[in-house]
Design a protein around this motif. Structure first.
Motif, PDB file in Angstrom:
ATOM      1  N   MET A 164       0.821  -1.196   0.000  1.00 14.78           N
ATOM      2  CA  MET A 164       0.000   0.000   0.000  1.00 14.78           C
ATOM      3  C   MET A 164       0.866   1.261   0.000  1.00 14.78           C
ATOM      4  N   ILE A 165       0.572   2.165  -0.920  1.00 20.37           N
ATOM      5  CA  ILE A 165       1.203   3.479  -0.958  1.00 20.37           C
ATOM      6  C   ILE A 165       0.119   4.506  -0.638  1.00 20.37           C
ATOM      7  N   PRO A 166       0.253   5.228   0.468  1.00 22.32           N
ATOM      8  CA  PRO A 166      -0.779   6.209   0.824  1.00 22.32           C
ATOM      9  C   PRO A 166      -0.746   7.401  -0.122  1.00 22.32           C
ATOM     10  N   LEU A 167      -1.888   8.038  -0.262  1.00 20.01           N
ATOM     11  CA  LEU A 167      -2.007   9.257  -1.054  1.00 20.01           C
ATOM     12  C   LEU A 167      -2.306  10.429  -0.124  1.00 20.01           C
ATOM     13  N   PRO A 168      -1.915  11.630  -0.504  1.00 21.47           N
ATOM     14  CA  PRO A 168      -2.166  12.794   0.354  1.00 21.47           C
ATOM     15  C   PRO A 168      -3.648  13.160   0.427  1.00 21.47           C
ATOM     16  N   PHE A 169      -3.964  14.051   1.370  1.00 22.32           N
ATOM     17  CA  PHE A 169      -5.338  14.539   1.561  1.00 22.32           C
ATOM     18  C   PHE A 169      -6.308  13.368   1.782  1.00 22.32           C
ATOM     19  N   SER A 170      -5.890  12.500   2.682  1.00 21.47           N
ATOM     20  CA  SER A 170      -6.633  11.268   2.921  1.00 21.47           C
ATOM     21  C   SER A 170      -7.004  11.179   4.402  1.00 21.47           C
ATOM     22  N   ARG A 171      -7.343   9.971   4.830  1.00 23.93           N
ATOM     23  CA  ARG A 171      -7.610   9.693   6.238  1.00 23.93           C
ATOM     24  C   ARG A 171      -6.911   8.386   6.597  1.00 23.93           C
ATOM     25  N   MET A 172      -6.059   8.419   7.615  1.00 27.82           N
ATOM     26  CA  MET A 172      -5.344   7.234   8.077  1.00 27.82           C
ATOM     27  C   MET A 172      -5.824   6.890   9.478  1.00 27.82           C
ATOM     28  N   THR A 173      -6.122   5.628   9.693  1.00 29.58           N
ATOM     29  CA  THR A 173      -6.554   5.175  11.006  1.00 29.58           C
ATOM     30  C   THR A 173      -5.675   4.017  11.458  1.00 29.58           C
ATOM     31  N   PHE A 174      -5.078   4.184  12.622  1.00 26.13           N
ATOM     32  CA  PHE A 174      -4.254   3.134  13.223  1.00 26.13           C
ATOM     33  C   PHE A 174      -5.007   2.578  14.417  1.00 26.13           C
ATOM     34  N   THR A 175      -5.326   1.295  14.360  1.00 24.84           N
ATOM     35  CA  THR A 175      -6.039   0.649  15.460  1.00 24.84           C
ATOM     36  C   THR A 175      -5.060  -0.211  16.254  1.00 24.84           C
ATOM     37  N   VAL A 176      -4.864   0.147  17.503  1.00 25.82           N
ATOM     38  CA  VAL A 176      -3.957  -0.601  18.380  1.00 25.82           C
ATOM     39  C   VAL A 176      -4.803  -1.579  19.189  1.00 25.82           C
ATOM     40  N   HIS A 177      -4.642  -2.862  18.895  1.00 27.09           N
ATOM     41  CA  HIS A 177      -5.456  -3.907  19.520  1.00 27.09           C
ATOM     42  C   HIS A 177      -4.884  -4.282  20.892  1.00 27.09           C
ATOM     43  N   PRO A 178      -5.660  -4.968  21.724  1.00 28.74           N
ATOM     44  CA  PRO A 178      -5.155  -5.404  23.032  1.00 28.74           C
ATOM     45  C   PRO A 178      -3.938  -6.314  22.876  1.00 28.74           C
ATOM     46  N   PRO A 179      -2.966  -6.194  23.769  1.00 23.50           N
ATOM     47  CA  PRO A 179      -1.757  -7.028  23.680  1.00 23.50           C
ATOM     48  C   PRO A 179      -2.049  -8.489  23.991  1.00 23.50           C
ATOM     49  N   LEU A 180      -1.211  -9.353  23.454  1.00 25.18           N
ATOM     50  CA  LEU A 180      -1.360 -10.794  23.631  1.00 25.18           C
ATOM     51  C   LEU A 180      -0.090 -11.391  24.235  1.00 25.18           C
ATOM     52  N   GLU A 181      -0.285 -12.256  25.218  1.00 20.53           N
ATOM     53  CA  GLU A 181       0.845 -12.996  25.775  1.00 20.53           C
ATOM     54  C   GLU A 181       1.296 -14.063  24.771  1.00 20.53           C
ATOM     55  N   VAL A 182       2.586 -14.360  24.774  1.00 17.92           N
ATOM     56  CA  VAL A 182       3.125 -15.383  23.876  1.00 17.92           C
ATOM     57  C   VAL A 182       3.714 -16.513  24.713  1.00 17.92           C
ATOM     58  N   HIS A 183       3.107 -17.704  24.584  1.00 17.37           N
ATOM     59  CA  HIS A 183       3.597 -18.899  25.266  1.00 17.37           C
ATOM     60  C   HIS A 183       3.872 -19.970  24.222  1.00 17.37           C
ATOM     61  N   LYS A 184       4.854 -20.806  24.492  1.00 17.78           N
ATOM     62  CA  LYS A 184       5.216 -21.864  23.544  1.00 17.78           C
ATOM     63  C   LYS A 184       4.022 -22.751  23.207  1.00 17.78           C
ATOM     64  N   LYS A 185       3.201 -23.021  24.186  1.00 20.28           N
ATOM     65  CA  LYS A 185       2.061 -23.926  23.964  1.00 20.28           C
ATOM     66  C   LYS A 185       1.039 -23.355  22.983  1.00 20.28           C
ATOM     67  N   ASP A 186       1.123 -22.029  22.736  1.00 22.20           N
ATOM     68  CA  ASP A 186       0.157 -21.376  21.841  1.00 22.20           C
ATOM     69  C   ASP A 186       0.712 -21.101  20.454  1.00 22.20           C
ATOM     70  N   PHE A 187       1.924 -21.573  20.177  1.00 22.66           N
ATOM     71  CA  PHE A 187       2.567 -21.251  18.900  1.00 22.66           C
ATOM     72  C   PHE A 187       1.757 -21.732  17.694  1.00 22.66           C
ATOM     73  N   ASP A 188       1.003 -22.804  17.855  1.00 22.78           N
ATOM     74  CA  ASP A 188       0.236 -23.339  16.725  1.00 22.78           C
ATOM     75  C   ASP A 188      -1.080 -22.593  16.506  1.00 22.78           C
ATOM     76  N   THR A 189      -1.638 -22.031  17.562  1.00 24.04           N
ATOM     77  CA  THR A 189      -2.950 -21.385  17.450  1.00 24.04           C
ATOM     78  C   THR A 189      -2.873 -19.860  17.423  1.00 24.04           C
ATOM     79  N   LEU A 190      -1.807 -19.288  17.980  1.00 27.15           N
ATOM     80  CA  LEU A 190      -1.710 -17.834  18.090  1.00 27.15           C
ATOM     81  C   LEU A 190      -1.667 -17.117  16.740  1.00 27.15           C
ATOM     82  N   PRO A 191      -0.987 -17.668  15.705  1.00 23.52           N
ATOM     83  CA  PRO A 191      -0.981 -16.961  14.414  1.00 23.52           C
ATOM     84  C   PRO A 191      -2.388 -16.678  13.882  1.00 23.52           C
ATOM     85  N   GLU A 192      -3.280 -17.641  13.961  1.00 20.82           N
ATOM     86  CA  GLU A 192      -4.646 -17.420  13.469  1.00 20.82           C
ATOM     87  C   GLU A 192      -5.397 -16.426  14.352  1.00 20.82           C
TER      88      GLU A 192
END
Length: 205
Positions: A164-192
């Motif tokens: 994506m290349i942004p264009l001027p005179f636009s609207r940009m929205t950054f959504t910061v989602h809740p943080p997630l803990e990373v545990h080895k046991k979740d490596f298979d399910t966390l990506p999805e």
């Protein structure tokens, strides 16, 4: 010639980004205060949207991960222009990623974010890579997913990441989602889980 071209593209990219930000309405939703607090996160975004991200955390000295391949030259120089500390790693397909080198870098990240494209550097599109979960786990950080929406833009649809290349005179929205803990046991399910959070909708199968 290659270095001259990279410097030219870096200067052009930095100038264009600053122009787009100066002329656009930039808003932050979700929990943007987490980006500016004392805790350092593994800040993740999609590779195709990463170009828009540089001004958001400029001059904090955060680490941004890019590839040692020549594809990462402009990302490194662009990162430095916006006050990031670039760190270059081999593509995930290359087996010589040094844990010693990684641990040395990660030892100096307390209070800093590690920023990376979750599906980079080579895809597949919007599939979080296990390598970055390992890196986040070693850094003892939480993943902080960030979604980026731009109203006026150009999408390079023939690229794997739909860059994506942004264009001027636009609207940009950054959504910061809740943080997630990373545990080895979740490596298979966390990506999805991360993909669903960042895309906001199930993948069509």
């Amino acid at each position: 010639m290659g270095k001259l071209f990279d410097r030219f593209m870096t200067g052009l990219s930095a100038g264009w980004l600053r122009f787009c930000y100066a002329t656009s309405k930039v808003t932050q939703e979700g929990s943007p205060e987490l980006l500016y607090g004392e805790e350092g996160f593994a800040v993740s975004f999609w590779h195709g949207d990463s170009y828009c991200y540089f001004p958001q955390l400029q001059h904090r000295g955060d680490i941004i991960i890019t590839t040692v391949d020549k594809r990462g030259n402009v990302v490194e120089m662009l990162g430095r222009k916006f006050g990031f500390d670039p760190y270059r790693l081999p593509d995930e397909s290359v087996p010589d990623v040094s844990l010693v080198s990684l641990r040395r870098m990660l030892a100096d990240t307390k209070g800093k974010h590690i920023c990376f494209s979750m599906d980079g550097p080579l895809g597949p599109y919007h599939v979080p890579q296990r390598f970055f979960l390992t890196l986040t786990f070693l850094a003892k950080k939480r993943v902080l997913p960030v979604s980026i929406q731009v109203k006026r833009k150009i999408r390079l649809k023939r690229r794997w990441d739909k860059y994506m290349i942004p264009l001027p005179f636009s609207r940009m929205t950054f959504t910061v989602h809740p943080p997630l803990e990373v545990h080895k046991k979740d490596f298979d399910t966390l990506p999805e889980t991360i993909r669903l959070i960042m895309d906001g909708e199930p993948r069509l199968r």
